[in-house]
Scaffold this motif. Structure first.
Motif, mmCIF file in Angstrom:
data_model
loop_
_atom_site.group_PDB
_atom_site.id
_atom_site.type_symbol
_atom_site.label_atom_id
_atom_site.label_comp_id
_atom_site.label_asym_id
_atom_site.label_seq_id
_atom_site.Cartn_x
_atom_site.Cartn_y
_atom_site.Cartn_z
ATOM 1 N N UNK A 1 82.413 -79.267 -43.838
ATOM 2 C CA UNK A 1 82.164 -78.032 -43.103
ATOM 3 C C UNK A 1 81.364 -77.060 -43.968
ATOM 4 N N UNK A 2 80.070 -77.275 -44.031
ATOM 5 C CA UNK A 2 79.181 -76.388 -44.772
ATOM 6 C C UNK A 2 77.940 -76.162 -43.933
ATOM 7 N N UNK A 3 77.684 -74.905 -43.578
ATOM 8 C CA UNK A 3 76.510 -74.579 -42.788
ATOM 9 C C UNK A 3 75.302 -74.375 -43.710
ATOM 10 N N UNK A 4 74.157 -74.834 -43.249
ATOM 11 C CA UNK A 4 72.920 -74.682 -44.007
ATOM 12 C C UNK A 4 71.960 -73.814 -43.199
ATOM 13 N N UNK A 5 71.475 -72.769 -43.841
ATOM 14 C CA UNK A 5 70.541 -71.870 -43.191
ATOM 15 C C UNK A 5 69.283 -71.665 -44.016
ATOM 16 N N UNK A 6 68.309 -70.989 -43.403
ATOM 17 C CA UNK A 6 67.036 -70.710 -44.067
ATOM 18 C C UNK A 6 66.587 -69.294 -43.699
ATOM 19 N N UNK A 7 65.671 -68.767 -44.494
ATOM 20 C CA UNK A 7 65.073 -67.473 -44.193
ATOM 21 C C UNK A 7 63.882 -67.645 -43.269
ATOM 22 N N UNK B 1 68.020 -78.891 -36.437
ATOM 23 C CA UNK B 1 69.468 -78.933 -36.578
ATOM 24 C C UNK B 1 70.074 -77.984 -37.585
ATOM 25 N N UNK B 2 69.314 -77.016 -38.078
ATOM 26 C CA UNK B 2 69.878 -76.060 -39.027
ATOM 27 C C UNK B 2 70.865 -75.126 -38.332
ATOM 28 N N UNK B 3 71.716 -74.488 -39.118
ATOM 29 C CA UNK B 3 72.818 -73.706 -38.561
ATOM 30 C C UNK B 3 72.525 -72.220 -38.421
ATOM 31 N N UNK B 4 71.610 -71.688 -39.240
ATOM 32 C CA UNK B 4 71.370 -70.247 -39.199
ATOM 33 C C UNK B 4 69.985 -69.918 -39.724
ATOM 34 N N UNK B 5 69.446 -68.794 -39.220
ATOM 35 C CA UNK B 5 68.172 -68.256 -39.684
ATOM 36 C C UNK B 5 68.380 -66.787 -39.992
ATOM 37 N N UNK B 6 67.685 -66.296 -41.045
ATOM 38 C CA UNK B 6 67.987 -64.980 -41.593
ATOM 39 C C UNK B 6 66.717 -64.166 -41.827
ATOM 40 N N UNK B 7 66.879 -62.849 -41.746
ATOM 41 C CA UNK B 7 65.775 -61.941 -42.022
ATOM 42 C C UNK B 7 66.160 -60.972 -43.130
ATOM 43 N N UNK B 8 65.231 -60.724 -44.039
ATOM 44 C CA UNK B 8 65.435 -59.706 -45.059
ATOM 45 C C UNK B 8 65.195 -58.323 -44.455
ATOM 46 N N UNK B 9 65.480 -57.266 -45.221
ATOM 47 C CA UNK B 9 65.468 -55.925 -44.646
ATOM 48 C C UNK B 9 65.058 -54.887 -45.679
ATOM 49 N N UNK B 10 64.108 -54.057 -45.325
ATOM 50 C CA UNK B 10 63.769 -52.858 -46.096
ATOM 51 C C UNK B 10 62.728 -52.076 -45.321
ATOM 52 N N UNK C 1 72.465 -69.573 -35.226
ATOM 53 C CA UNK C 1 72.908 -68.215 -35.536
ATOM 54 C C UNK C 1 71.769 -67.431 -36.184
ATOM 55 N N UNK C 2 71.750 -66.133 -35.937
ATOM 56 C CA UNK C 2 70.719 -65.259 -36.498
ATOM 57 C C UNK C 2 71.408 -64.188 -37.332
ATOM 58 N N UNK C 3 70.824 -63.867 -38.491
ATOM 59 C CA UNK C 3 71.542 -62.950 -39.363
ATOM 60 C C UNK C 3 70.668 -62.060 -40.222
ATOM 61 N N UNK C 4 71.214 -60.899 -40.545
ATOM 62 C CA UNK C 4 70.631 -60.015 -41.546
ATOM 63 C C UNK C 4 71.054 -60.509 -42.922
ATOM 64 N N UNK C 5 70.075 -60.704 -43.809
ATOM 65 C CA UNK C 5 70.410 -61.077 -45.183
ATOM 66 C C UNK C 5 69.439 -60.355 -46.140
ATOM 67 N N UNK C 6 69.770 -59.039 -46.322
ATOM 68 C CA UNK C 6 70.874 -58.292 -45.746
ATOM 69 C C UNK C 6 70.381 -56.955 -45.231
ATOM 70 N N UNK C 7 71.129 -56.379 -44.279
ATOM 71 C CA UNK C 7 70.802 -55.055 -43.770
ATOM 72 C C UNK C 7 71.164 -53.997 -44.801
ATOM 73 N N UNK C 8 70.231 -53.060 -45.028
ATOM 74 C CA UNK C 8 70.528 -51.902 -45.861
ATOM 75 C C UNK C 8 71.135 -50.839 -44.951
ATOM 76 N N UNK C 9 72.423 -50.942 -44.754
ATOM 77 C CA UNK C 9 73.124 -50.087 -43.800
ATOM 78 C C UNK C 9 72.951 -48.611 -44.133
ATOM 79 N N UNK C 10 72.945 -48.290 -45.416
ATOM 80 C CA UNK C 10 72.853 -46.892 -45.831
ATOM 81 C C UNK C 10 71.481 -46.284 -45.577
ATOM 82 N N UNK C 11 70.505 -47.097 -45.263
ATOM 83 C CA UNK C 11 69.159 -46.603 -45.005
ATOM 84 C C UNK C 11 69.036 -45.997 -43.608
ATOM 85 N N UNK C 12 70.055 -46.238 -42.770
ATOM 86 C CA UNK C 12 70.023 -45.833 -41.367
ATOM 87 C C UNK C 12 71.222 -44.954 -41.033
#
Length: 268
Positions: A2-8, A35-44, A69-80
């Motif tokens: 049980x290991x998910x593999x994702x990419x940017x 067949x990948x499990x997740x895709x991610x976006x950087x943030x700034x 799955x789609x994900x922030x990697x990572x959201x700068x929460x304090x910027x907003x």
């Protein structure tokens, strides 16, 4: 295993001389197809190299996929403003069919403070603002009344299912923040053996707060190009309790990187 593999997604790069800006729609669809499990976006807002807006990127990726799955990697929460961030998160969760993952960080000092100054936010105060944002973020996303700023009560509608929230950072402070506010922790690490001490600390922090062990995601940079070798490395991460690994881009050829990641996933 049980290991998910994702990419940017191809939206940014650590090397300002070689920006990796590709077709978000094509890359998202291809990651799902192989067949990948997740895709991610950087943030700034203003980084040391070109970078697309993370929320628009993830909305685009979600619109052209069904499962991944789609994900922030990572959201700068304090910027907003936190209420605005929660509105974006809740909307992304809705339009993606509850496929969102929210990684939260305080920002890499390598980018400098210009993005923070441009947003009218104190770079030095970002840690406190991140803590305050994480404290109310689940309620805001869920549509429950939360108190923000100087005592203002806010209720966002419609509410959404609160996505997994992960705190990023390699420091003890980041692990404490994860144990206080998040469902998991994200770290940048390529050596599974070097992770053991950090994971022990994370478990202790969670136990001290009467919490179950947190999930762990690893951003793995600088891995080899040998599928068997990387699969063994990923297996060692899984044995340590890591549930998700995100492989970083090696250049502009995202299709090649995604195919490699898929081969690693198949070899596990």
């Amino acid at each position: 295993m049980s290991l998910e593999i994702g990419v940017f997604l191809p939206t940014s790069t650590p090397d300002p001389e070689h920006p990796i800006l590709g077709d978000v729609r094509a890359s998202a669809r291809f990651a799902e197809e192989v067949g990948l499990d997740s895709i991610w976006s950087t943030d700034h807002l203003i980084a040391s190299a070109p970078m697309l807006d993370s929320t628009v990127t993830l909305a685009t990726a979600a619109a052209v996929t069904e499962r991944i799955k789609v994900g922030y990697n990572v959201m700068l929460l304090a910027l907003r403003p936190v209420a605005w961030a929660a509105k974006q998160i809740g909307t992304l969760q809705y339009v993606s069919g509850d496929r969102l993952i929210v990684g939260v960080g305080t920002g890499n000092p390598a980018h400098g403070d210009i993005g923070w100054r441009a947003a009218g936010v104190s770079f030095e105060d970002r840690g406190r603002r991140t803590d305050e944002g994480l404290r109310v973020l689940p309620d805001l996303v869920a549509g429950r009344t939360a108190t923000v700023g100087d005592g203002l009560e806010v209720t966002l509608a419609p509410g959404a299912a609160v996505p997994p929230i992960l705190v990023a950072g390699n420091s003890s402070r980041a692990r404490r923040r994860a144990a206080d506010y998040a469902d998991g922790w994200i770290t940048i690490q390529s050596d599974p053996e070097r992770l053991s001490g950090d994971l022990a600390e994370l478990r202790e922090l969670a136990a001290a707060r009467d919490r179950a062990p947190l999930s762990v995601a690893v951003v793995a940079a600088g891995v080899s190009r040998d599928v068997g070798e990387v699969a063994a490395q990923m297996s060692a991460f899984a044995a340590q309790g890591v549930s998700r690994v995100v492989l970083v881009p090696t250049g502009e050829q995202w299709q090649r990187d995604y195919e490699f990641a898929a081969k690693v996933r198949a070899a596990l």
